[in-house]
Design a protein around this motif. Structure first.
Motif, PDB file in Angstrom:
ATOM      1  N   VAL A  52      10.169   6.021  46.108  1.00  0.00           N
ATOM      2  CA  VAL A  52      10.876   6.595  47.253  1.00  0.00           C
ATOM      3  C   VAL A  52      10.495   5.821  48.516  1.00  0.00           C
ATOM      4  O   VAL A  52       9.325   5.507  48.735  1.00  0.00           O
ATOM      5  CB  VAL A  52      10.511   8.088  47.429  1.00  0.00           C
ATOM      6  CG1 VAL A  52      11.170   8.666  48.684  1.00  0.00           C
ATOM      7  CG2 VAL A  52      10.910   8.880  46.201  1.00  0.00           C
ATOM      8  N   THR A  53      11.501   5.546  49.313  1.00  0.00           N
ATOM      9  CA  THR A  53      11.298   4.959  50.634  1.00  0.00           C
ATOM     10  C   THR A  53      11.896   5.945  51.632  1.00  0.00           C
ATOM     11  O   THR A  53      13.018   6.405  51.455  1.00  0.00           O
ATOM     12  CB  THR A  53      12.032   3.599  50.768  1.00  0.00           C
ATOM     13  OG1 THR A  53      11.514   2.725  49.775  1.00  0.00           O
ATOM     14  CG2 THR A  53      11.851   2.984  52.141  1.00  0.00           C
ATOM     15  N   GLU A  54      11.115   6.274  52.641  1.00  0.00           N
ATOM     16  CA  GLU A  54      11.616   7.213  53.636  1.00  0.00           C
ATOM     17  C   GLU A  54      11.741   6.474  54.971  1.00  0.00           C
ATOM     18  O   GLU A  54      10.798   5.848  55.443  1.00  0.00           O
ATOM     19  CB  GLU A  54      10.660   8.404  53.778  1.00  0.00           C
ATOM     20  CG  GLU A  54      11.263   9.536  54.589  1.00  0.00           C
ATOM     21  CD  GLU A  54      10.407  10.775  54.511  1.00  0.00           C
ATOM     22  OE1 GLU A  54       9.700  11.047  55.501  1.00  0.00           O
ATOM     23  OE2 GLU A  54      10.432  11.448  53.465  1.00  0.00           O
ATOM     24  N   VAL A  55      12.962   6.576  55.526  1.00  0.00           N
ATOM     25  CA  VAL A  55      13.278   5.867  56.764  1.00  0.00           C
ATOM     26  C   VAL A  55      13.811   6.884  57.783  1.00  0.00           C
ATOM     27  O   VAL A  55      14.646   7.723  57.442  1.00  0.00           O
ATOM     28  CB  VAL A  55      14.362   4.779  56.513  1.00  0.00           C
ATOM     29  CG1 VAL A  55      14.730   4.075  57.808  1.00  0.00           C
ATOM     30  CG2 VAL A  55      13.897   3.799  55.474  1.00  0.00           C
ATOM     31  N   LEU A  56      13.295   6.804  58.982  1.00  0.00           N
ATOM     32  CA  LEU A  56      13.819   7.633  60.074  1.00  0.00           C
ATOM     33  C   LEU A  56      14.955   6.845  60.716  1.00  0.00           C
ATOM     34  O   LEU A  56      14.765   5.707  61.138  1.00  0.00           O
ATOM     35  CB  LEU A  56      12.727   7.918  61.106  1.00  0.00           C
ATOM     36  CG  LEU A  56      13.159   8.709  62.336  1.00  0.00           C
ATOM     37  CD1 LEU A  56      13.602  10.110  61.948  1.00  0.00           C
ATOM     38  CD2 LEU A  56      12.031   8.759  63.356  1.00  0.00           C
ATOM     39  N   GLU A  81      16.337   2.065  62.757  1.00  0.00           N
ATOM     40  CA  GLU A  81      15.613   2.628  61.614  1.00  0.00           C
ATOM     41  C   GLU A  81      14.120   2.367  61.768  1.00  0.00           C
ATOM     42  O   GLU A  81      13.718   1.262  62.120  1.00  0.00           O
ATOM     43  CB  GLU A  81      16.110   2.016  60.305  1.00  0.00           C
ATOM     44  CG  GLU A  81      17.527   2.401  59.972  1.00  0.00           C
ATOM     45  CD  GLU A  81      17.997   1.818  58.646  1.00  0.00           C
ATOM     46  OE1 GLU A  81      17.240   1.030  58.007  1.00  0.00           O
ATOM     47  OE2 GLU A  81      19.104   2.160  58.225  1.00  0.00           O
ATOM     48  N   VAL A  82      13.354   3.411  61.457  1.00  0.00           N
ATOM     49  CA  VAL A  82      11.910   3.301  61.485  1.00  0.00           C
ATOM     50  C   VAL A  82      11.407   3.650  60.058  1.00  0.00           C
ATOM     51  O   VAL A  82      11.680   4.742  59.558  1.00  0.00           O
ATOM     52  CB  VAL A  82      11.278   4.271  62.502  1.00  0.00           C
ATOM     53  CG1 VAL A  82       9.760   4.182  62.464  1.00  0.00           C
ATOM     54  CG2 VAL A  82      11.819   4.006  63.892  1.00  0.00           C
ATOM     55  N   LEU A  83      10.736   2.702  59.467  1.00  0.00           N
ATOM     56  CA  LEU A  83      10.204   2.920  58.105  1.00  0.00           C
ATOM     57  C   LEU A  83       9.001   3.851  58.203  1.00  0.00           C
ATOM     58  O   LEU A  83       8.008   3.533  58.844  1.00  0.00           O
ATOM     59  CB  LEU A  83       9.795   1.575  57.478  1.00  0.00           C
ATOM     60  CG  LEU A  83       9.213   1.642  56.071  1.00  0.00           C
ATOM     61  CD1 LEU A  83      10.227   2.183  55.074  1.00  0.00           C
ATOM     62  CD2 LEU A  83       8.740   0.264  55.637  1.00  0.00           C
ATOM     63  N   LEU A  84       9.102   5.033  57.547  1.00  0.00           N
ATOM     64  CA  LEU A  84       8.017   5.998  57.585  1.00  0.00           C
ATOM     65  C   LEU A  84       7.035   5.753  56.431  1.00  0.00           C
ATOM     66  O   LEU A  84       5.840   5.773  56.631  1.00  0.00           O
ATOM     67  CB  LEU A  84       8.562   7.428  57.517  1.00  0.00           C
ATOM     68  CG  LEU A  84       9.453   7.814  58.702  1.00  0.00           C
ATOM     69  CD1 LEU A  84       9.999   9.219  58.520  1.00  0.00           C
ATOM     70  CD2 LEU A  84       8.696   7.709  60.021  1.00  0.00           C
ATOM     71  N   TYR A  85       7.554   5.575  55.248  1.00  0.00           N
ATOM     72  CA  TYR A  85       6.685   5.184  54.134  1.00  0.00           C
ATOM     73  C   TYR A  85       7.543   4.572  53.033  1.00  0.00           C
ATOM     74  O   TYR A  85       8.737   4.801  52.930  1.00  0.00           O
ATOM     75  CB  TYR A  85       5.819   6.332  53.605  1.00  0.00           C
ATOM     76  CG  TYR A  85       6.542   7.433  52.863  1.00  0.00           C
ATOM     77  CD1 TYR A  85       6.825   7.301  51.489  1.00  0.00           C
ATOM     78  CD2 TYR A  85       6.910   8.600  53.512  1.00  0.00           C
ATOM     79  CE1 TYR A  85       7.476   8.319  50.819  1.00  0.00           C
ATOM     80  CE2 TYR A  85       7.546   9.605  52.830  1.00  0.00           C
ATOM     81  CZ  TYR A  85       7.843   9.471  51.492  1.00  0.00           C
ATOM     82  OH  TYR A  85       8.488  10.466  50.827  1.00  0.00           O
ATOM     83  N   ASP A  86       6.878   3.760  52.267  1.00  0.00           N
ATOM     84  CA  ASP A  86       7.522   3.051  51.162  1.00  0.00           C
ATOM     85  C   ASP A  86       6.581   3.133  49.960  1.00  0.00           C
ATOM     86  O   ASP A  86       5.426   2.719  50.054  1.00  0.00           O
ATOM     87  CB  ASP A  86       7.764   1.579  51.574  1.00  0.00           C
ATOM     88  CG  ASP A  86       8.597   0.832  50.564  1.00  0.00           C
ATOM     89  OD1 ASP A  86       9.274   1.470  49.748  1.00  0.00           O
ATOM     90  OD2 ASP A  86       8.564  -0.424  50.572  1.00  0.00           O
ATOM     91  N   GLU A  87       7.036   3.706  48.845  1.00  0.00           N
ATOM     92  CA  GLU A  87       6.208   3.790  47.647  1.00  0.00           C
ATOM     93  C   GLU A  87       6.297   2.473  46.885  1.00  0.00           C
ATOM     94  O   GLU A  87       7.342   1.817  46.856  1.00  0.00           O
ATOM     95  CB  GLU A  87       6.678   4.937  46.734  1.00  0.00           C
ATOM     96  CG  GLU A  87       6.437   6.304  47.305  1.00  0.00           C
ATOM     97  CD  GLU A  87       6.924   7.395  46.365  1.00  0.00           C
ATOM     98  OE1 GLU A  87       6.452   8.530  46.522  1.00  0.00           O
ATOM     99  OE2 GLU A  87       7.756   7.125  45.490  1.00  0.00           O
ATOM    100  N   ARG A  88       5.177   2.103  46.274  1.00  0.00           N
ATOM    101  CA  ARG A  88       5.166   0.932  45.404  1.00  0.00           C
ATOM    102  C   ARG A  88       4.427   1.318  44.121  1.00  0.00           C
ATOM    103  O   ARG A  88       3.571   2.191  44.129  1.00  0.00           O
ATOM    104  CB  ARG A  88       4.523  -0.275  46.071  1.00  0.00           C
ATOM    105  CG  ARG A  88       3.107  -0.112  46.478  1.00  0.00           C
ATOM    106  CD  ARG A  88       2.582  -1.351  47.218  1.00  0.00           C
ATOM    107  NE  ARG A  88       1.259  -1.117  47.733  1.00  0.00           N
ATOM    108  CZ  ARG A  88       0.142  -1.320  47.047  1.00  0.00           C
ATOM    109  NH1 ARG A  88       0.194  -1.777  45.823  1.00  0.00           N
ATOM    110  NH2 ARG A  88      -1.026  -1.068  47.591  1.00  0.00           N
ATOM    111  N   ALA A  89       4.786   0.708  43.036  1.00  0.00           N
ATOM    112  CA  ALA A  89       4.183   1.020  41.737  1.00  0.00           C
ATOM    113  C   ALA A  89       2.869   0.263  41.597  1.00  0.00           C
ATOM    114  O   ALA A  89       2.802  -0.935  41.858  1.00  0.00           O
ATOM    115  CB  ALA A  89       5.130   0.635  40.608  1.00  0.00           C
ATOM    116  N   VAL A  90       1.846   0.965  41.191  1.00  0.00           N
ATOM    117  CA  VAL A  90       0.544   0.365  40.926  1.00  0.00           C
ATOM    118  C   VAL A  90       0.225   0.654  39.454  1.00  0.00           C
ATOM    119  O   VAL A  90      -0.155   1.767  39.106  1.00  0.00           O
ATOM    120  CB  VAL A  90      -0.557   0.952  41.840  1.00  0.00           C
ATOM    121  CG1 VAL A  90      -1.904   0.320  41.524  1.00  0.00           C
ATOM    122  CG2 VAL A  90      -0.189   0.786  43.300  1.00  0.00           C
TER     123      VAL A  90
END
Length: 140
Positions: A52-56, A81-90
């Motif tokens: 999930v990537t969350e953008v304002l 757009e302001v990037l709030l968080y970006d998930e990455r797979a670990v």
């Protein structure tokens, strides 16, 4: 009438009479061998993960005063757009017990009958030798 009396008795010798006794020895024969070991195998899996990537998203409305973001002013209808968080797979791994294998060894006991001929000795008096006077007859 004849009267006998025992005058004396003298030991002439000792004869040992022998016999065979059964003696059974058990021999363990290896009829098979099993080697059990754990071996490590490697497989490759492809795992699907939803990230999930969350953008304002800031949009300046038409007919409203401009929106100031930092040093930038948004014109009406313009978005920022302001990037709030970006998930990455670990990727990671965890070792768990997948199977439990129990190993047993059964010992079975069977009874077997083994025929065996056993010899023995017995005392034999040869009557011909007694008649010839070579052996004294037994005394009563």
């Amino acid at each position: 009438m004849t009267e006998e009396r025992k005058v004396r008795r003298a030991l002439q010798g000792v004869i040992e009479l022998r016999e065979e006794r059964a003696e059974i020895q058990k021999v363990r024969e290896e009829t098979g061998r099993v080697v059990v070991r754990r071996e490590r195998r490697v497989r490759e899996e492809t795992v699907r993960v939803e990230l999930v990537t969350e953008v304002l998203v800031v949009t300046a409305q038409e007919g409203s005063p401009g929106v100031q973001i930092g040093t930038r002013t948004l014109a009406p209808g313009e978005t920022y757009e302001v990037l709030l968080y970006d998930e990455r797979a670990v990727p990671g791994k965890e070792t768990v017990v997948a199977q439990e294998v129990r190993l047993f060894k059964d010992t079975l006991v069977r009874e077997e009958t083994v025929p065996l001929q056993l010899a023995y000795e017995e005392l034999v008096v040869d009557e011909r030798m007694v008649d010839q006077g070579r052996i004294d007859p037994p005394q009563s």
